[in-house]
Every structure is written in structure tokens, then in C-alpha cells.
Scaffold this motif. Sequence first.
Motif, short mmCIF file in Angstrom:
data_model
loop_
_atom_site.label_atom_id
_atom_site.label_comp_id
_atom_site.label_asym_id
_atom_site.label_seq_id
_atom_site.Cartn_x
_atom_site.Cartn_y
_atom_site.Cartn_z
N SER A 44 0.86 -1.18 0.00
CA SER A 44 0.00 0.00 0.00
C SER A 44 0.90 1.24 0.00
O SER A 44 1.73 1.40 0.90
N ILE A 45 0.74 2.12 -0.99
CA ILE A 45 1.66 3.26 -1.09
C ILE A 45 1.45 4.28 0.03
O ILE A 45 2.35 5.04 0.37
N SER A 46 0.26 4.32 0.62
CA SER A 46 0.00 5.25 1.72
C SER A 46 0.81 4.91 2.96
O SER A 46 0.95 5.74 3.87
N LYS A 47 1.36 3.68 3.00
CA LYS A 47 2.15 3.25 4.17
C LYS A 47 3.66 3.29 3.89
O LYS A 47 4.45 2.85 4.73
N GLN A 48 4.03 3.80 2.73
CA GLN A 48 5.45 3.80 2.36
C GLN A 48 6.14 5.08 2.82
O GLN A 48 5.49 6.11 3.07
N LYS A 49 7.46 5.01 2.93
CA LYS A 49 8.25 6.15 3.37
C LYS A 49 8.35 7.21 2.27
O LYS A 49 8.16 6.92 1.09
N THR A 50 8.68 8.41 2.71
CA THR A 50 8.89 9.49 1.74
C THR A 50 10.14 9.23 0.91
O THR A 50 11.05 8.50 1.32
N HIS A 51 10.18 9.81 -0.26
CA HIS A 51 11.30 9.70 -1.20
C HIS A 51 11.59 8.24 -1.58
O HIS A 51 12.73 7.79 -1.60
N THR A 52 10.51 7.52 -1.86
CA THR A 52 10.65 6.14 -2.34
C THR A 52 9.97 6.01 -3.70
O THR A 52 9.04 6.77 -4.02
#
Length: 466
Positions: A44-52
Motif C-alpha cells: 500500500s503506497i500510503s504506508k510507504q516512506k517518503t522519497h521512495t
Amino acid sequence: MISQETIVALASPSGAGAIAVIRLSGKEALSIAEQVFQSVSGKSISKQKTHTIHLGHIIDDGKVFDQVLLSIFINPHSYTGEDVVEISCHGSTYIQQQIIQLLLRKGCRMAQAGEFTLRAFLNGKLDLSQAEAVADLISSDNEASHQIAMQQMRGGFSNEIAKLREELLNFASLIELELDFAEEDVEFADRTQFSDLLNRIEFVLKRLIDSFAVGNVIKNGIPVAIVGEPNVGKSTLLNALLNEERAIVSEIAGTTRDTIEDELVIGGIGFRFIDTAGIRETKDVVESIGIKKTFEKIEHAQVVVYLLDGSWMMEDGSHNIKKVQIEAEKIKNQFPLKPLIIIANKSDKLSSSQISNLKSEIPSILLLSAKEKIGIDDLKTQLLSFVNTGALRNNETIVTNTRHYDSLLKALEEIQKVKFGLQSNLSSDLMAIDIKQALYYFGEITGEVTNDELLGNIFANFCIGK
């Protein structure tokens, strides 16, 4: 006021290409992107870190639009200071439009011109002068204009202004404090230190104002008018400079009847060369219009190149040379502030003794052969010498923006009023008025003082995706 809507636009140039970048920014950027993006890893992209960056597909109702790379920038660590998502898709215009239309259906709004950078300014990621430098960087087409834009975007200009404004603001606070204790007749602001500060501010403002003359021509290109009688080789010279057959060349005098313009970068500086109609007495109506335009172009040029036929000059010895000196003097008198380069073309037809005689009569004359491309580099070197590139080499701040120039002029006027008031022992309350006005003009540059109309005018000139 910052809009809460999530905006979308194509951030790469429009049209087909290998890759296109679609940018979203706003509170719902991640949630909207998640509705249409399916990661190959299943994350899920909403749970991914910034600048990834994540590989996946853009999908709607089971229909796959494209395989893409999706980049995530979570606020405040993004260009706009908001959540930002960038979708790198294949550059088909059909794919671009399909993805953008899908994002619009999911709740995005099309971004207006410069709206991403406007949000960066409103969210404190850039000050106003830095935001304007973004547009200058995008439009830079030579090394010098690129260097100036980069220096301003990194905050060189705004830092210099902010430091002066802060020091002036400190003294303004002390003078305002004096007004609260007017009955006690006390001074909190050291007048000697205040005088030193005003002198320093005045010096910096004058330097920045003077730099505009250089910055403006570097940003917009230096117009160079090539003038002279018909058939002396003006069009041949233009072609030699540009290294292409840009202008029509013939043995018939008066072939060039309108001005021809083209640009060339010399030593990182942009020059705009203008090939003009030959100057002579004529009854030809069309040619007369061209000659009239020649004088109009000289009026707007920064440099005038006066081209002559070197072989003609030596035909009648000193008589023709004298005629050249008289004509050159006329141009100097008519346009006293413009650098004038006198060139003897067709120098390959001259003997060494003729060349020696010509140089002794007119020491500043430049000898070249446009047809044989001899002496072209000497001309380029001389043109470059008219540009003060020392400031660029020393990484000094150069002003290129007319709005900044106008605010600097007004700030200088107010500082000079404060200086006069200090020297005249003017009362603190009257000096405070002029100090506030100077602070106002400083704030106009960096954006501490602004209004919707000003922001609209600035960001309307940006491209949509920036």
C-alpha cells in the motif's frame, strides 16, 4: 490562502516522448494515487516512506493503462510542502491524457500555471525571489543566465536582502522604543552605528541596482546591430558567425531589405545578431523602409558593428579612410552610449602595407574576412569584452528581474531619506516612517509583503506543470 484541493498536471513537456511525468500535490495526493495504482509488490503506497519509488500499473475497473514508476514525497519534505506523488509513465500523449483524466475523475483538479511553485511559496519552501528564479532557470538558454538563476534559486539574492532587512528592522525597533519614552528624551539606538548601517545598506543597494544593467542583457541576450553600406558583407558576416546560411547573400546591392535576427552563445553569454538593410540613398520604396528599420534596430541594440569593405577603403587611399572616420563619428555622436566596433571586411584582399596603413589611420579597426571566416574569433572576443562577467566569476549577486530592480530603487530612495533625516537630526517619529517604507520595499522582493494581484501576475507566467 492555500487551496486544500489536490491538483494534477503534466510536469514534463507536452507531446510524445520516451517518458512523461504527471505530478499530484495536495492533502489527498496519496489516497487518490492509491485508488489507481497497483504495486507489483502488493504494498500500500500510503504506508510507504517518503522519497521512495515503486513499480506498478495504473488500473481502473480492471483496465490497465500503463506500467509506471510512482514516486512518493510526504509533507513537508517535498517541493510544494504538501504530499506529492509523481507518476513516470510512457510518453504517449494518449497514455498521458488517459491517466490525467482518470485522476481528475478520482477527485483531482487541473493545476493552474505555476500553482505547484505558488504552493511552495505559500508553504514557506521558497521565498518569492527564489520562486521567480525557478521560472528563470526553466527559460535559461545559456551558461550565464543558468548560473544567475541557480544562484538566486539557492537564495543568494534573498539572503543578502533578508540580512539587510533584519539589521534595519532591529534599529527600527529601537527607534520605535524611543518613541514610547519620548518624554524621558532617551536614545536606545546608537546613532553612529545606525549611520554605519545605512551607509552599508546604501552601498549594497547601489551595487545590486548597478548589476541590473549586466543581468538584464545576460537574461534577455545582448542585441548586436550589424550596419553598413550595401554589399559590404553584412549577411555574409551573420552567416559566418552563426556557421550556417541564415541570410541570403548576393552580389546585388540592397539584397537585404528587412532585418534578420538570430542568436548565438559566446563564452556562455547570449548575443542576438541583427543583420540590417544597407544604409544608402535610394529611391526604392521597399529598400527605404528597410533602411528606416535599420536605424530603429540601432536604437535598440546594445552594441553596433559598423562593417566596411576593406578593399574599397584602400582604393582611394586616405580619402576613403577619411570618409569612414566621418561616418563612424556620426554613429558615435548619434548613439554615444553604445559600444561601436569598426570592421574592415574582405581583409584577405589587402596587402600587408595596406593593412599597416589602415591600422595606423584607424587603430581600433578590426580586420576580418567573413567569406573566408578569418578574424571571426577576434570579433567574438571583442563582443565578449563588453560584458562584465567578473561578477559571474566571483559569484556575486546579479539582479535580472525588473520587479526586483524597481523595489531596490524605491528602497534606496527611502534609505537616503533616512540618512538625510539622521544627518539633519530629524525627530525619531519622522525617521521611523521612512524606515518602515524601506522595510516594505525589502519585503516586496522576498514576499514578506505581497498581495493576490502580485502573485497572480508572477505565477501566470509559469508553465502549467511547475
